[in-house]
Design a protein around this motif. Sequence first.
Motif, PDB file in Angstrom:
ATOM      1  N   ALA A 291       0.823  -1.216   0.000  1.00  0.00           N
ATOM      2  CA  ALA A 291       0.000   0.000   0.000  1.00  0.00           C
ATOM      3  C   ALA A 291       0.856   1.265   0.000  1.00  0.00           C
ATOM      4  N   GLY A 292       2.024   1.198   0.641  1.00  0.00           N
ATOM      5  CA  GLY A 292       2.911   2.358   0.691  1.00  0.00           C
ATOM      6  C   GLY A 292       3.749   2.527  -0.554  1.00  0.00           C
ATOM      7  N   GLY A 293       3.667   1.566  -1.479  1.00  0.00           N
ATOM      8  CA  GLY A 293       4.486   1.640  -2.679  1.00  0.00           C
ATOM      9  C   GLY A 293       5.959   1.577  -2.329  1.00  0.00           C
ATOM     10  N   ASN A 294       6.781   2.124  -3.177  1.00  0.00           N
ATOM     11  CA  ASN A 294       8.212   2.173  -2.883  1.00  0.00           C
ATOM     12  C   ASN A 294       8.440   3.060  -1.659  1.00  0.00           C
ATOM     13  N   THR A 295       9.092   2.491  -0.653  1.00  0.00           N
ATOM     14  CA  THR A 295       9.211   3.149   0.661  1.00  0.00           C
ATOM     15  C   THR A 295      10.653   3.137   1.147  1.00  0.00           C
ATOM     16  N   VAL A 296      11.063   4.248   1.725  1.00  0.00           N
ATOM     17  CA  VAL A 296      12.349   4.325   2.435  1.00  0.00           C
ATOM     18  C   VAL A 296      12.069   4.737   3.865  1.00  0.00           C
ATOM     19  N   CYS A 297      12.616   3.989   4.828  1.00  0.00           N
ATOM     20  CA  CYS A 297      12.540   4.367   6.241  1.00  0.00           C
ATOM     21  C   CYS A 297      13.953   4.519   6.778  1.00  0.00           C
ATOM     22  N   VAL A 298      14.143   5.513   7.627  1.00  0.00           N
ATOM     23  CA  VAL A 298      15.473   5.818   8.169  1.00  0.00           C
ATOM     24  C   VAL A 298      15.382   5.924   9.690  1.00  0.00           C
ATOM     25  N   LEU A 309       6.996   7.540   1.535  1.00  0.00           N
ATOM     26  CA  LEU A 309       6.199   6.550   0.822  1.00  0.00           C
ATOM     27  C   LEU A 309       5.774   7.023  -0.573  1.00  0.00           C
ATOM     28  N   HIS A 310       5.351   6.045  -1.400  1.00  0.00           N
ATOM     29  CA  HIS A 310       4.823   6.255  -2.755  1.00  0.00           C
ATOM     30  C   HIS A 310       5.893   6.782  -3.712  1.00  0.00           C
ATOM     31  N   LEU A 311       7.136   6.389  -3.514  1.00  0.00           N
ATOM     32  CA  LEU A 311       8.265   6.895  -4.289  1.00  0.00           C
ATOM     33  C   LEU A 311       8.300   6.286  -5.689  1.00  0.00           C
ATOM     34  N   SER A 312       8.882   7.024  -6.636  1.00  0.00           N
ATOM     35  CA  SER A 312       9.051   6.475  -7.980  1.00  0.00           C
ATOM     36  C   SER A 312      10.312   5.625  -8.058  1.00  0.00           C
ATOM     37  N   SER A 333      10.032  11.385  -5.563  1.00  0.00           N
ATOM     38  CA  SER A 333       8.601  11.236  -5.319  1.00  0.00           C
ATOM     39  C   SER A 333       7.920  10.523  -6.481  1.00  0.00           C
ATOM     40  N   GLY A 334       6.767   9.900  -6.180  1.00  0.00           N
ATOM     41  CA  GLY A 334       6.090   9.135  -7.217  1.00  0.00           C
ATOM     42  C   GLY A 334       4.603   8.994  -6.972  1.00  0.00           C
ATOM     43  N   ASN A 335       4.073   7.866  -7.439  1.00  0.00           N
ATOM     44  CA  ASN A 335       2.638   7.604  -7.335  1.00  0.00           C
ATOM     45  C   ASN A 335       2.415   6.095  -7.209  1.00  0.00           C
ATOM     46  N   THR A 336       3.300   5.430  -6.470  1.00  0.00           N
ATOM     47  CA  THR A 336       3.234   3.974  -6.348  1.00  0.00           C
ATOM     48  C   THR A 336       2.414   3.573  -5.128  1.00  0.00           C
ATOM     49  N   GLY A 337       1.937   2.310  -5.124  1.00  0.00           N
ATOM     50  CA  GLY A 337       1.142   1.816  -4.001  1.00  0.00           C
ATOM     51  C   GLY A 337      -0.276   2.343  -4.038  1.00  0.00           C
ATOM     52  N   ARG A 338      -0.900   2.422  -2.857  1.00  0.00           N
ATOM     53  CA  ARG A 338      -2.275   2.900  -2.735  1.00  0.00           C
ATOM     54  C   ARG A 338      -2.258   4.430  -2.733  1.00  0.00           C
ATOM     55  N   SER A 339      -2.339   4.989  -3.931  1.00  0.00           N
ATOM     56  CA  SER A 339      -2.189   6.434  -4.087  1.00  0.00           C
ATOM     57  C   SER A 339      -3.177   6.938  -5.132  1.00  0.00           C
ATOM     58  N   THR A 340      -3.724   8.119  -4.903  1.00  0.00           N
ATOM     59  CA  THR A 340      -4.693   8.688  -5.847  1.00  0.00           C
ATOM     60  C   THR A 340      -4.057   9.705  -6.789  1.00  0.00           C
ATOM     61  N   LEU A 344       4.096  12.785  -2.018  1.00  0.00           N
ATOM     62  CA  LEU A 344       4.982  12.135  -1.053  1.00  0.00           C
ATOM     63  C   LEU A 344       4.277  12.062   0.294  1.00  0.00           C
ATOM     64  N   HIS A 345       4.184  10.851   0.856  1.00  0.00           N
ATOM     65  CA  HIS A 345       3.686  10.697   2.221  1.00  0.00           C
ATOM     66  C   HIS A 345       4.908  10.615   3.134  1.00  0.00           C
ATOM     67  N   PHE A 346       4.968  11.520   4.101  1.00  0.00           N
ATOM     68  CA  PHE A 346       6.095  11.598   5.028  1.00  0.00           C
ATOM     69  C   PHE A 346       5.603  11.338   6.440  1.00  0.00           C
ATOM     70  N   ALA A 347       6.209  10.368   7.113  1.00  0.00           N
ATOM     71  CA  ALA A 347       5.799   9.996   8.471  1.00  0.00           C
ATOM     72  C   ALA A 347       6.981  10.080   9.422  1.00  0.00           C
TER      73      ALA A 347
END
Length: 406
Positions: A291-298, A309-312, A333-340, A344-347
């Motif tokens: 759902a988060g598409g391509n994701t990087v966590c640090v 999240l949702h990275l290209s 940034s992108g539009n991958t995963g569960r995205s409309t 960029l979703h940043f958490a």
Amino acid sequence: MGAGLFYNPVSMRFAPLLCLVALVAAPFASASSRYEVRNRRIEPRQTLAQALHDAALPDAQVETVISALEGVFDFRKSRVGDQFRLVLRNGELDFFDYRQSTVDEWQVRRDGEKYVGSKRTIEVEKQVSLVTLEISTSLYEAALAAGEDPGIGMVLADVFAWDIDFYRDTRKGDRARALVEKFVSKGRVLRYGEVLAATYEGGLVGQKRVFRYAMPDGQATYFQEDGSSARKTFLKSPLKYAHVTSGFGSRFHPVLKYQKNHNGVDYGTPIGTPVWAVADGTVTTAANTGAGGNTVCVRHTNGFETCYLHLSKFGAGVRAGSRVSQKQVIAYSGNTGRSTGPHLHFALKRGGQFVNPLNQKFPRAEPLPKALLPDYLAKTQVLASQLDSVSVAASASAGPGPRAAP
């Protein structure tokens, strides 16, 4: 057809297209030679060799151009929209020019029976200019109103990245001033260099003032007027310049169609926008998470973790276990995963719990060592006087500055 400029085979220079448009449409003649000029661009899915063939250059002469440029031009870097000109004399190739930008030009010239390829040397001058921006609607519009390239906004966003989010924090009437390097060629600003000093007076953020200072090891960083660091442990945003489209907290999910906690912040931005690491840390995830598409966590110090999240695509060398530094481009940034749509979703997590990234207060980095303070104050005093000088007086002393390239 190339826009704006036309090649003159006699002077080996480019002239305004309007003056010579008739010559583009038909071959022209001199007393002893007949010339023809063909202006073209690289089209999608077209190599340089294919473009030359499509420009009706004979096969043997296509091979001549390609051979002359081998070792001089990296054909893999040919881009859609690149311009080239073919000058034929009496039906034979006399000159080839390939242009990517005002400072990136290559040429193939006839030298007797041979053809020689080379990269054209472009003279570039570095100037230091005082830039003043008055914000009425946006930093972008303020740059245009001041006769500057909108890229100055990205430069200032970089300098004030720890204190100002230029989409959320700017207000009408805010004012920015900067002493900035400009690289100029033929009266046009090619790009901005380092910001030597800058100040921002904002209705929301108050006054921010920073100076660039080179440390004894050669590394340069920004400090405030009293020598305290301009740098904080975390940036205010993972993007240089973007707007929040969805905040932190409960919301009606646009895909799932029910009320759901939104454990982060969404930034509306085009696909391919560089994404910064907001702080130093170690990558724990660099993968597609569904759902988060391509994701990087640090993972960062003091129990903090950030996720993007949702990275290209991921940045170079970014993988689980790799170390990243603040302001390093870790993804796009992108539009991958569960995205409309592209965003960029940043958490941000603290102690394993999601927290609102927009209301956190982070400490500043270490201040300037006391032993360096006298040297710093002496150097910044000169910069401060230039930064505070009246714009008209500064312009008179520096002479008329070049207008930014469109």
